[in-house]
Design an enzyme around this catalytic site. Structure first.
Site, PDB file in Angstrom:
ATOM      1  N   ALA A  42       0.865  -1.182   0.000  1.00  0.00           N
ATOM      2  CA  ALA A  42       0.000   0.000   0.000  1.00  0.00           C
ATOM      3  C   ALA A  42       0.902   1.232   0.000  1.00  0.00           C
ATOM      4  O   ALA A  42       1.263   1.761   1.055  1.00  0.00           O
ATOM      5  CB  ALA A  42      -0.912   0.002   1.217  1.00  0.00           C
ATOM      6  N   ASP A 131      -2.511  -8.083  -4.754  1.00  0.00           N
ATOM      7  CA  ASP A 131      -2.629  -6.629  -4.841  1.00  0.00           C
ATOM      8  C   ASP A 131      -3.600  -6.099  -3.798  1.00  0.00           C
ATOM      9  O   ASP A 131      -4.617  -6.737  -3.488  1.00  0.00           O
ATOM     10  CB  ASP A 131      -3.103  -6.215  -6.232  1.00  0.00           C
ATOM     11  CG  ASP A 131      -1.977  -6.210  -7.250  1.00  0.00           C
ATOM     12  OD1 ASP A 131      -0.816  -6.490  -6.868  1.00  0.00           O
ATOM     13  OD2 ASP A 131      -2.247  -5.943  -8.437  1.00  0.00           O
ATOM     14  N   ILE A 132      -3.308  -4.914  -3.281  1.00  0.00           N
ATOM     15  CA  ILE A 132      -4.093  -4.321  -2.196  1.00  0.00           C
ATOM     16  C   ILE A 132      -5.450  -3.788  -2.655  1.00  0.00           C
ATOM     17  O   ILE A 132      -6.397  -3.724  -1.878  1.00  0.00           O
ATOM     18  CB  ILE A 132      -3.287  -3.180  -1.516  1.00  0.00           C
ATOM     19  CG1 ILE A 132      -3.919  -2.732  -0.195  1.00  0.00           C
ATOM     20  CG2 ILE A 132      -3.144  -1.988  -2.464  1.00  0.00           C
ATOM     21  CD1 ILE A 132      -3.611  -3.590   0.970  1.00  0.00           C
ATOM     22  N   ASP A 133      -5.578  -3.426  -3.946  1.00  0.00           N
ATOM     23  CA  ASP A 133      -6.799  -2.746  -4.387  1.00  0.00           C
ATOM     24  C   ASP A 133      -7.894  -3.724  -4.818  1.00  0.00           C
ATOM     25  O   ASP A 133      -8.557  -3.539  -5.835  1.00  0.00           O
ATOM     26  CB  ASP A 133      -6.491  -1.758  -5.523  1.00  0.00           C
ATOM     27  CG  ASP A 133      -5.815  -2.409  -6.713  1.00  0.00           C
ATOM     28  OD1 ASP A 133      -5.252  -3.512  -6.554  1.00  0.00           O
ATOM     29  OD2 ASP A 133      -5.854  -1.818  -7.807  1.00  0.00           O
ATOM     30  N   GLU A 223       4.639  -7.846 -14.340  1.00  0.00           N
ATOM     31  CA  GLU A 223       3.729  -8.893 -14.819  1.00  0.00           C
ATOM     32  C   GLU A 223       4.280  -9.563 -16.075  1.00  0.00           C
ATOM     33  O   GLU A 223       4.137 -10.783 -16.258  1.00  0.00           O
ATOM     34  CB  GLU A 223       2.356  -8.299 -15.096  1.00  0.00           C
ATOM     35  CG  GLU A 223       1.280  -9.327 -15.386  1.00  0.00           C
ATOM     36  CD  GLU A 223      -0.104  -8.706 -15.369  1.00  0.00           C
ATOM     37  OE1 GLU A 223      -0.754  -8.759 -14.295  1.00  0.00           O
ATOM     38  OE2 GLU A 223      -0.538  -8.165 -16.404  1.00  0.00           O
ATOM     39  N   ASP A 246     -10.560  -8.918 -12.774  1.00  0.00           N
ATOM     40  CA  ASP A 246     -10.279  -7.509 -12.996  1.00  0.00           C
ATOM     41  C   ASP A 246     -11.504  -6.865 -13.640  1.00  0.00           C
ATOM     42  O   ASP A 246     -11.765  -7.068 -14.824  1.00  0.00           O
ATOM     43  CB  ASP A 246      -9.060  -7.350 -13.903  1.00  0.00           C
ATOM     44  CG  ASP A 246      -8.587  -5.914 -13.992  1.00  0.00           C
ATOM     45  OD1 ASP A 246      -9.370  -5.009 -13.611  1.00  0.00           O
ATOM     46  OD2 ASP A 246      -7.446  -5.686 -14.426  1.00  0.00           O
TER      47      ASP A 246
END
Length: 249
Positions: A42, A131-133, A223, A246
């Site tokens: 983050a 991933d944090i989001d 990636e 996603d």
């Protein structure tokens, strides 16, 4: 299930909902007395996602099993108080920010491998980078546990497939020869045994640094390097796009 691919050409399982018995897997996992780690970052404005991610992961990620959450952030003072499940532990690790988000992204591989070597290898048996989001909306259980685990990008099953394509420029260390990629994997969710994740992250960051020295940046940054590595080091288990969808694709 007959409506989806459940086995790769190299005979690794592809995990979809309805292809496993979580009760049986939970019982087997419990007997091994394992600890799983989760790494997430983050940095800069992404501190905003900490509470949503942590509350959902605390509830849904390997519920009932021991999990160490390693939160790397440049804003530790902004982290809200989080009530963790008794079997879960949250470790906040200060990390330097970068001016370009691309540098933040690619340096994650270096940070993960460095901490595996100095700390994580002594604390957890398996390690996953998420991933944090994102927010977990349903249980993610021990069906994800294996030596080297990759998640198929949701771009593989949407109309936006060409938006997420392998790096093909031969001058990049992340280049995948045309027609040779098995799947397109997301860097938003991958993991496995500590030793395998260490090898993956070291190799990817080495490729990133070689590209930098040659003045090139891979199409999708870390990636792209992840996908190159997994072409020649086949995952032992794949997670379907159900595990990391996603919504922007």
């Amino acid at each position: 299930r007959r409506d989806v691919l459940v086995l790769t050409p190299w005979l690794a399982p592809i995990v979809w909902e309805g292809t496993f018995s979580r009760d049986i897997l939970n019982a087997q996992y419990m007997q091994k007395n394992l600890v799983t780690g989760v790494v997430t970052f983050a940095v800069q404005k992404y501190w905003f996602f900490i509470e949503g991610f942590m509350r959902s992961a605390n509830k849904y990620f390997l519920a009932g099993h021991r999990v160490n959450f390693y939160l790397f952030t440049d804003s530790p003072e902004k982290i809200p108080h989080l009530q963790m499940a008794p079997e879960n532990h949250l470790f906040v690790i200060p990390v330097q920010s970068h001016s370009r988000w691309q540098d933040i992204s690619t340096n994650r591989m270096d940070i993960i491998s460095t901490y595996i070597h100095s700390q994580f290898q002594y604390e957890v048996n398996y390690l996953y980078s998420i991933d944090i989001d994102v927010q977990l909306l349903a249980h993610i259980g021990v069906e994800i546990i294996d030596a080297l685990v990759a998640t198929i990008s949701s771009s593989e099953v949407t109309a936006h497939h060409e938006n997420k394509a392998h790096e093909t420029r031969p001058e990049s260390q992340a280049a995948v020869p045309k027609g040779e990629g098995d799947f397109y994997y997301t860097a938003g969710f991958y993991g496995g045994s500590v030793s395998e994740v260490y090898k993956l992250t070291r190799a990817c960051f080495k490729g990133v640094m070689e590209d930098r020295e040659n003045g090139i940046e891979a199409r999708w940054h870390d990636e792209s390097h992840l996908n190159k590595y997994l072409l020649y080091h086949k995952p032992t288990r794949l997670l379907s796009p159900e595990y990391y969808w996603d919504s922007e694709l």
